[in-house]
Structures are given as C-alpha cells and as structure tokens.
Design a protein around this motif. Structure first.
Motif, PDB file in Angstrom:
ATOM      1  N   SER A  12      44.298  21.487  65.849  1.00  0.00           N
ATOM      2  CA  SER A  12      42.663  21.559  66.188  1.00  0.00           C
ATOM      3  C   SER A  12      42.428  23.131  65.893  1.00  0.00           C
ATOM      4  CB  SER A  12      42.442  21.376  67.570  1.00  0.00           C
ATOM      5  OG  SER A  12      41.158  21.485  67.841  1.00  0.00           O
ATOM      6  N   TYR A  14      39.859  23.984  67.571  1.00  0.00           N
ATOM      7  CA  TYR A  14      39.280  24.620  69.014  1.00  0.00           C
ATOM      8  C   TYR A  14      40.306  25.260  69.621  1.00  0.00           C
ATOM      9  CZ  TYR A  14      35.536  21.375  68.258  1.00  0.00           C
ATOM     10  OH  TYR A  14      34.329  20.836  67.692  1.00  0.00           O
ATOM     11  N   GLN A  15      39.975  26.317  70.357  1.00  0.00           N
ATOM     12  CA  GLN A  15      40.858  27.017  71.340  1.00  0.00           C
ATOM     13  C   GLN A  15      41.498  26.212  72.239  1.00  0.00           C
ATOM     14  OE1 GLN A  15      41.883  29.896  70.210  1.00  0.00           O
ATOM     15  NE2 GLN A  15      43.205  30.617  72.152  1.00  0.00           N
ATOM     16  N   GLU A  16      40.900  25.262  72.914  1.00  0.00           N
ATOM     17  CA  GLU A  16      41.114  24.475  73.870  1.00  0.00           C
ATOM     18  C   GLU A  16      40.777  22.947  73.807  1.00  0.00           C
ATOM     19  OE1 GLU A  16      39.726  25.825  77.840  1.00  0.00           O
ATOM     20  OE2 GLU A  16      39.896  27.964  77.340  1.00  0.00           O
ATOM     21  N   PRO A  17      41.549  22.326  72.767  1.00  0.00           N
ATOM     22  CA  PRO A  17      40.959  20.881  72.595  1.00  0.00           C
ATOM     23  C   PRO A  17      40.859  20.074  73.584  1.00  0.00           C
ATOM     24  CG  PRO A  17      43.201  21.404  71.539  1.00  0.00           C
ATOM     25  CD  PRO A  17      42.634  22.775  72.151  1.00  0.00           C
ATOM     26  N   GLU A  18      41.742  20.246  74.768  1.00  0.00           N
ATOM     27  CA  GLU A  18      41.495  19.215  75.799  1.00  0.00           C
ATOM     28  C   GLU A  18      39.960  19.310  76.474  1.00  0.00           C
ATOM     29  OE1 GLU A  18      43.388  23.279  77.155  1.00  0.00           O
ATOM     30  OE2 GLU A  18      43.721  21.839  75.469  1.00  0.00           O
ATOM     31  N   ARG A  19      39.372  20.334  76.327  1.00  0.00           N
ATOM     32  CA  ARG A  19      37.872  20.238  76.533  1.00  0.00           C
ATOM     33  C   ARG A  19      37.109  19.218  75.923  1.00  0.00           C
ATOM     34  NH1 ARG A  19      35.438  25.742  75.898  1.00  0.00           N
ATOM     35  NH2 ARG A  19      33.655  24.673  76.861  1.00  0.00           N
ATOM     36  N   ALA A  26      45.960  17.698  77.724  1.00  0.00           N
ATOM     37  CA  ALA A  26      46.314  18.867  78.463  1.00  0.00           C
ATOM     38  C   ALA A  26      47.749  19.016  78.394  1.00  0.00           C
ATOM     39  CB  ALA A  26      45.931  18.690  79.910  1.00  0.00           C
ATOM     40  N   LYS A  30      50.212  22.690  70.737  1.00  0.00           N
ATOM     41  CA  LYS A  30      49.084  22.990  69.859  1.00  0.00           C
ATOM     42  C   LYS A  30      49.410  23.692  68.578  1.00  0.00           C
ATOM     43  CE  LYS A  30      45.865  23.101  73.833  1.00  0.00           C
ATOM     44  NZ  LYS A  30      47.023  22.855  74.592  1.00  0.00           N
ATOM     45  N   GLY A  32      47.063  25.583  65.732  1.00  0.00           N
ATOM     46  CA  GLY A  32      46.078  26.115  65.428  1.00  0.00           C
ATOM     47  C   GLY A  32      45.741  25.702  63.853  1.00  0.00           C
TER      48      GLY A  32
END
Length: 53
Positions: A12, A14-19, A26, A30, A32
């Motif tokens: 992903s 996104y820095q925090e795909p769990e968001r 979670a 990951k 990147g």
C-alpha cells in the motif's frame, strides 16, 4: 485470510493502511509502494517465519 491464519502482507502507498482497511490489517506486514527488493524479501521472510525478527 487472517481468520484462517493464512499469512499475508499488504502492499500500500498509505502509511497506515489499517486506517482505511480496518482492524483486520492491524499488525499485518506492510510493503510500501514503491519498495525495493530487500524490503520485499524481508517481509516475505517474516511471512515464512514469523518467529524471527
């Protein structure tokens, strides 16, 4: 996959795909976007043998 204990990683930008993907992402390794071979191999090694950090 997580419910069936199948190891997987998230690729992903996104820095925090769990968001965006929720709690199921979670703690998932990951990779990147953009990534390099060393990072990809490190995450794959983590999936194969999660007890080794």
């Amino acid at each position: 996959m997580k419910a069936q204990n199948v190891p997987f990683a998230v690729a992903s930008a996104y820095q925090e795909p769990e968001r965006f993907g929720g709690a199921v992402l979670a703690g998932v390794p990951k990779v990147g976007k953009q990534t390099d071979e060393l990072n990809l191999l490190a995450v794959l090694a983590q999936l194969i043998n999660p007890d080794v950090s």
